[in-house]
Design a protein around this motif. Structure first.
Motif, mmCIF file in Angstrom:
data_model
loop_
_atom_site.group_PDB
_atom_site.id
_atom_site.type_symbol
_atom_site.label_atom_id
_atom_site.label_comp_id
_atom_site.label_asym_id
_atom_site.label_seq_id
_atom_site.Cartn_x
_atom_site.Cartn_y
_atom_site.Cartn_z
ATOM 1 N N PRO A 39 47.499 52.072 -56.322
ATOM 2 C CA PRO A 39 46.807 52.867 -57.349
ATOM 3 C C PRO A 39 45.400 52.387 -57.659
ATOM 4 O O PRO A 39 44.602 53.128 -58.234
ATOM 5 C CB PRO A 39 47.713 52.717 -58.573
ATOM 6 C CG PRO A 39 48.382 51.384 -58.375
ATOM 7 C CD PRO A 39 48.612 51.287 -56.887
ATOM 8 N N GLY A 40 45.075 51.162 -57.287
ATOM 9 C CA GLY A 40 43.754 50.626 -57.604
ATOM 10 C C GLY A 40 42.610 51.359 -56.944
ATOM 11 O O GLY A 40 41.494 51.384 -57.471
ATOM 12 N N ALA A 41 42.868 51.987 -55.787
ATOM 13 C CA ALA A 41 41.797 52.688 -55.080
ATOM 14 C C ALA A 41 41.172 53.748 -55.980
ATOM 15 O O ALA A 41 39.955 53.926 -55.999
ATOM 16 C CB ALA A 41 42.347 53.324 -53.807
ATOM 17 N N VAL A 42 42.005 54.453 -56.725
ATOM 18 C CA VAL A 42 41.524 55.462 -57.664
ATOM 19 C C VAL A 42 41.360 54.856 -59.059
ATOM 20 O O VAL A 42 40.404 55.158 -59.776
ATOM 21 C CB VAL A 42 42.496 56.657 -57.712
ATOM 22 C CG1 VAL A 42 42.077 57.659 -58.769
ATOM 23 C CG2 VAL A 42 42.567 57.328 -56.349
ATOM 24 N N GLY A 43 42.287 53.981 -59.426
ATOM 25 C CA GLY A 43 42.300 53.433 -60.778
ATOM 26 C C GLY A 43 41.053 52.652 -61.133
ATOM 27 O O GLY A 43 40.516 52.801 -62.244
ATOM 28 N N VAL A 44 40.557 51.828 -60.215
ATOM 29 C CA VAL A 44 39.361 51.035 -60.523
ATOM 30 C C VAL A 44 38.160 51.961 -60.737
ATOM 31 O O VAL A 44 37.340 51.740 -61.629
ATOM 32 C CB VAL A 44 39.074 50.005 -59.415
ATOM 33 C CG1 VAL A 44 37.735 49.311 -59.660
ATOM 34 C CG2 VAL A 44 40.190 48.972 -59.350
ATOM 35 N N LEU A 46 43.212 59.862 -69.792
ATOM 36 C CA LEU A 46 42.906 60.516 -68.520
ATOM 37 C C LEU A 46 44.110 60.376 -67.602
ATOM 38 O O LEU A 46 44.664 59.288 -67.450
ATOM 39 C CB LEU A 46 41.677 59.892 -67.874
ATOM 40 C CG LEU A 46 41.201 60.535 -66.568
ATOM 41 C CD1 LEU A 46 39.672 60.498 -66.485
ATOM 42 C CD2 LEU A 46 41.806 59.862 -65.336
ATOM 43 N N GLN A 47 44.497 61.491 -66.992
ATOM 44 C CA GLN A 47 45.626 61.519 -66.062
ATOM 45 C C GLN A 47 45.163 62.158 -64.758
ATOM 46 O O GLN A 47 44.648 63.271 -64.755
ATOM 47 C CB GLN A 47 46.775 62.323 -66.673
ATOM 48 C CG GLN A 47 47.988 62.479 -65.775
ATOM 49 C CD GLN A 47 49.114 63.199 -66.482
ATOM 50 O OE1 GLN A 47 49.601 62.741 -67.516
ATOM 51 N NE2 GLN A 47 49.526 64.332 -65.944
ATOM 52 N N HIS A 48 45.327 61.424 -63.660
ATOM 53 C CA HIS A 48 44.936 61.944 -62.339
ATOM 54 C C HIS A 48 46.192 61.979 -61.468
ATOM 55 O O HIS A 48 46.789 60.945 -61.175
ATOM 56 C CB HIS A 48 43.878 61.044 -61.709
ATOM 57 C CG HIS A 48 43.293 61.607 -60.448
ATOM 58 N ND1 HIS A 48 42.189 61.057 -59.826
ATOM 59 C CD2 HIS A 48 43.662 62.668 -59.666
ATOM 60 C CE1 HIS A 48 41.909 61.753 -58.742
ATOM 61 N NE2 HIS A 48 42.797 62.730 -58.614
ATOM 62 N N THR A 49 46.569 63.197 -61.057
ATOM 63 C CA THR A 49 47.739 63.410 -60.211
ATOM 64 C C THR A 49 47.265 63.885 -58.845
ATOM 65 O O THR A 49 46.474 64.829 -58.754
ATOM 66 C CB THR A 49 48.683 64.459 -60.821
ATOM 67 O OG1 THR A 49 49.137 63.997 -62.096
ATOM 68 C CG2 THR A 49 49.880 64.715 -59.921
ATOM 69 N N PRO A 57 43.455 66.301 -48.328
ATOM 70 C CA PRO A 57 44.410 67.406 -48.413
ATOM 71 C C PRO A 57 45.271 67.316 -49.672
ATOM 72 O O PRO A 57 45.325 66.284 -50.341
ATOM 73 C CB PRO A 57 45.279 67.188 -47.168
ATOM 74 C CG PRO A 57 45.281 65.689 -46.996
ATOM 75 C CD PRO A 57 43.920 65.220 -47.451
ATOM 76 N N GLY A 58 45.963 68.403 -49.972
ATOM 77 C CA GLY A 58 46.975 68.378 -51.029
ATOM 78 C C GLY A 58 46.399 68.494 -52.423
ATOM 79 O O GLY A 58 45.197 68.542 -52.653
ATOM 80 N N ARG A 59 47.312 68.539 -53.365
ATOM 81 C CA ARG A 59 46.965 68.728 -54.772
ATOM 82 C C ARG A 59 46.272 67.495 -55.345
ATOM 83 O O ARG A 59 46.653 66.357 -55.068
ATOM 84 C CB ARG A 59 48.254 69.012 -55.545
ATOM 85 C CG ARG A 59 48.090 69.070 -57.055
ATOM 86 C CD ARG A 59 49.432 69.237 -57.736
ATOM 87 N NE ARG A 59 49.361 68.969 -59.160
ATOM 88 C CZ ARG A 59 50.421 68.855 -59.938
ATOM 89 N NH1 ARG A 59 51.635 68.974 -59.421
ATOM 90 N NH2 ARG A 59 50.281 68.609 -61.235
ATOM 91 N N SER A 60 45.270 67.730 -56.166
ATOM 92 C CA SER A 60 44.594 66.659 -56.886
ATOM 93 C C SER A 60 44.003 67.252 -58.151
ATOM 94 O O SER A 60 43.133 68.118 -58.093
ATOM 95 C CB SER A 60 43.494 66.027 -56.030
ATOM 96 O OG SER A 60 42.864 64.963 -56.720
ATOM 97 N N GLU A 61 44.514 66.810 -59.305
ATOM 98 C CA GLU A 61 44.084 67.362 -60.591
ATOM 99 C C GLU A 61 43.857 66.246 -61.596
ATOM 100 O O GLU A 61 44.580 65.246 -61.609
ATOM 101 C CB GLU A 61 45.130 68.336 -61.139
ATOM 102 C CG GLU A 61 45.324 69.568 -60.269
ATOM 103 C CD GLU A 61 46.427 70.489 -60.772
ATOM 104 O OE1 GLU A 61 46.559 71.593 -60.229
ATOM 105 O OE2 GLU A 61 47.170 70.085 -61.705
ATOM 106 N N VAL A 62 42.868 66.451 -62.444
ATOM 107 C CA VAL A 62 42.548 65.498 -63.510
ATOM 108 C C VAL A 62 42.662 66.204 -64.849
ATOM 109 O O VAL A 62 42.144 67.311 -65.016
ATOM 110 C CB VAL A 62 41.133 64.924 -63.332
ATOM 111 C CG1 VAL A 62 40.727 64.092 -64.554
ATOM 112 C CG2 VAL A 62 41.055 64.074 -62.062
ATOM 113 N N GLU A 63 43.359 65.561 -65.796
ATOM 114 C CA GLU A 63 43.473 66.058 -67.162
ATOM 115 C C GLU A 63 42.900 65.014 -68.110
ATOM 116 O O GLU A 63 43.139 63.821 -67.943
ATOM 117 C CB GLU A 63 44.934 66.316 -67.531
ATOM 118 C CG GLU A 63 45.637 67.329 -66.658
ATOM 119 C CD GLU A 63 47.099 67.527 -67.059
ATOM 120 O OE1 GLU A 63 47.478 67.077 -68.164
ATOM 121 O OE2 GLU A 63 47.839 68.114 -66.269
#
Length: 203
Positions: free
Chosen positions: A130-135, A114-117, A93-99
């Protein structure tokens, strides 16, 4: 031959830890011109060579789907410097964007950012940080580095079970734990989350 573990030293990792939205940022240089890096990041033919097979309409307003992973909409595209997409994985759910932003640093060197919000589920964030996404993004940047160098890891599934892959994921998890702590997390919480992430990526 590219030094896989040393590639970790080339990435700057940063966390912006908001109450609702979490933003991870990765920056590194590639020894290639900006047009070449842009093409590698946006060409449906080249993306599978370092990341995942992709289908869809890769232009503003179009939708894309990465095989076995996220999909979404292309929100902005300014060749050869910037693109932005929504990043939807499953029923998250919710916002998820990658730049992604590229900046030329001379004729044959490019700064990649790369920026992931995203709105991270509290239980998942508490367990992994943050490692779950960062790795996962670190592994993508590694894939891009190998692609830009003209080399190959060979069979990806075989590499994933190697000692080198385990060392890479374990070290990368620790580094994201350090970024977590630098963003204000208590040291014990950041270390525990990093350990959980390492176990997930390198069981």
């Amino acid at each position: 031959m590219i030094d896989i573990i040393k590639q970790l030293e080339y990435v700057h990792r940063q966390l912006e830890d908001g109450d609702e939205l979490k933003t991870i940022v990765l920056r590194r240089h590639y020894d290639a011109g900006i047009d070449d890096v842009w093409d590698a990041c946006t060409s449906a033919e080249r993306i599978p060579r370092w990341f995942l097979p992709v289908k869809g309409d890769l232009r503003v307003g179009g939708r894309y789907q990465l095989e076995g992973n996220a999909g979404g909409e292309v929100l902005a595209c300014e060749p050869p410097r910037f693109f932005k997409v929504t990043w939807i994985f499953g029923d998250a759910p919710g916002r998820s964007e990658v730049e992604v932003r590229l900046s030329a640093d001379g004729d044959e060197r490019t700064l990649f950012e790369l920026q992931h919000t995203a709105a991270a589920p509290p239980d998942m964030w508490g367990q992994y940080g943050p490692g779950a996404v960062g790795v996962g993004w670190d592994l993508a940047l590694l894939g891009l580095a190998i692609h830009m160098s003209g080399e190959s890891l060979g069979d990806p599934s075989a590499w994933e079970g190697s000692d080198e892959a385990r060392a890479y994921s374990t070290t990368c998890s620790r580094l994201w734990g350090e970024a977590h702590e630098a963003a204000g997390a208590p040291a014990d919480q950041a270390k525990a989350a990093a350990a959980n992430t390492a176990t997930f990526y390198a069981p």
